[in-house]
Design a protein around this motif. Structure first.
Motif, PDB file in Angstrom:
ATOM      1  N   LEU A 169      61.559  54.038  11.338  1.00  0.00           N
ATOM      2  CA  LEU A 169      62.164  53.496  12.544  1.00  0.00           C
ATOM      3  C   LEU A 169      62.390  52.015  12.339  1.00  0.00           C
ATOM      4  N   GLY A 170      63.469  51.503  12.906  1.00  0.00           N
ATOM      5  CA  GLY A 170      63.756  50.085  12.790  1.00  0.00           C
ATOM      6  C   GLY A 170      64.363  49.550  14.071  1.00  0.00           C
ATOM      7  N   THR A 171      64.343  48.245  14.204  1.00  0.00           N
ATOM      8  CA  THR A 171      64.954  47.570  15.350  1.00  0.00           C
ATOM      9  C   THR A 171      65.670  46.321  14.862  1.00  0.00           C
ATOM     10  N   ASP A 172      66.574  45.835  15.699  1.00  0.00           N
ATOM     11  CA  ASP A 172      67.231  44.568  15.402  1.00  0.00           C
ATOM     12  C   ASP A 172      67.126  43.654  16.618  1.00  0.00           C
ATOM     13  N   PRO A 173      67.441  42.380  16.452  1.00  0.00           N
ATOM     14  CA  PRO A 173      67.315  41.426  17.567  1.00  0.00           C
ATOM     15  C   PRO A 173      68.280  41.697  18.721  1.00  0.00           C
ATOM     16  N   ASP A 174      69.288  42.547  18.520  1.00  0.00           N
ATOM     17  CA  ASP A 174      70.267  42.832  19.564  1.00  0.00           C
ATOM     18  C   ASP A 174      69.855  43.977  20.482  1.00  0.00           C
ATOM     19  N   GLY A 175      68.648  44.545  20.270  1.00  0.00           N
ATOM     20  CA  GLY A 175      68.166  45.609  21.130  1.00  0.00           C
ATOM     21  C   GLY A 175      68.527  47.001  20.675  1.00  0.00           C
ATOM     22  N   ASN A 176      69.008  47.146  19.457  1.00  0.00           N
ATOM     23  CA  ASN A 176      69.328  48.460  18.917  1.00  0.00           C
ATOM     24  C   ASN A 176      68.128  49.035  18.179  1.00  0.00           C
ATOM     25  N   ALA A 177      68.040  50.353  18.160  1.00  0.00           N
ATOM     26  CA  ALA A 177      66.991  51.044  17.425  1.00  0.00           C
ATOM     27  C   ALA A 177      67.646  51.898  16.350  1.00  0.00           C
ATOM     28  N   TYR A 178      66.933  52.088  15.248  1.00  0.00           N
ATOM     29  CA  TYR A 178      67.466  52.802  14.090  1.00  0.00           C
ATOM     30  C   TYR A 178      66.455  53.827  13.620  1.00  0.00           C
ATOM     31  N   ILE A 179      66.956  54.928  13.064  1.00  0.00           N
ATOM     32  CA  ILE A 179      66.113  55.923  12.425  1.00  0.00           C
ATOM     33  C   ILE A 179      66.799  56.345  11.136  1.00  0.00           C
ATOM     34  N   ALA A 180      66.010  56.440  10.067  1.00  0.00           N
ATOM     35  CA  ALA A 180      66.549  56.800   8.757  1.00  0.00           C
ATOM     36  C   ALA A 180      65.509  57.597   7.985  1.00  0.00           C
TER      37      ALA A 180
END
Length: 63
Positions: free
Chosen positions: A20-31
């Motif tokens: 799981l990941g996040t960025d400073p713009d409030g998006n979440a990621y899964i890979a």
């Protein structure tokens, strides 16, 4: 594009490891762990809901 900050890999049974990941713009990621250049992105709330549903057994076939 903002830089993604990845968490440590989470591994279920067998080969089902993901990150799981996040960025400073409030998006979440899964890979898939080891393939972080190909990922799904959505809001943090959508990703949180999906993970809670998986943990509740509603979509365990995804892992």
């Amino acid at each position: 594009m903002s830089e993604i900050t990845w968490d440590e890999p989470f591994c279920g049974e067998g080969n089902s490891c993901f990150r799981l990941g996040t960025d400073p713009d409030g998006n979440a990621y899964i890979a898939i762990a080891g393939a972080e250049d190909v990922y799904l992105v959505d809001s943090r709330e959508a990703l949180r809901t999906m993970i809670l549903d998986i943990k509740a057994g509603k979509a365990d076939h995804l892992l």
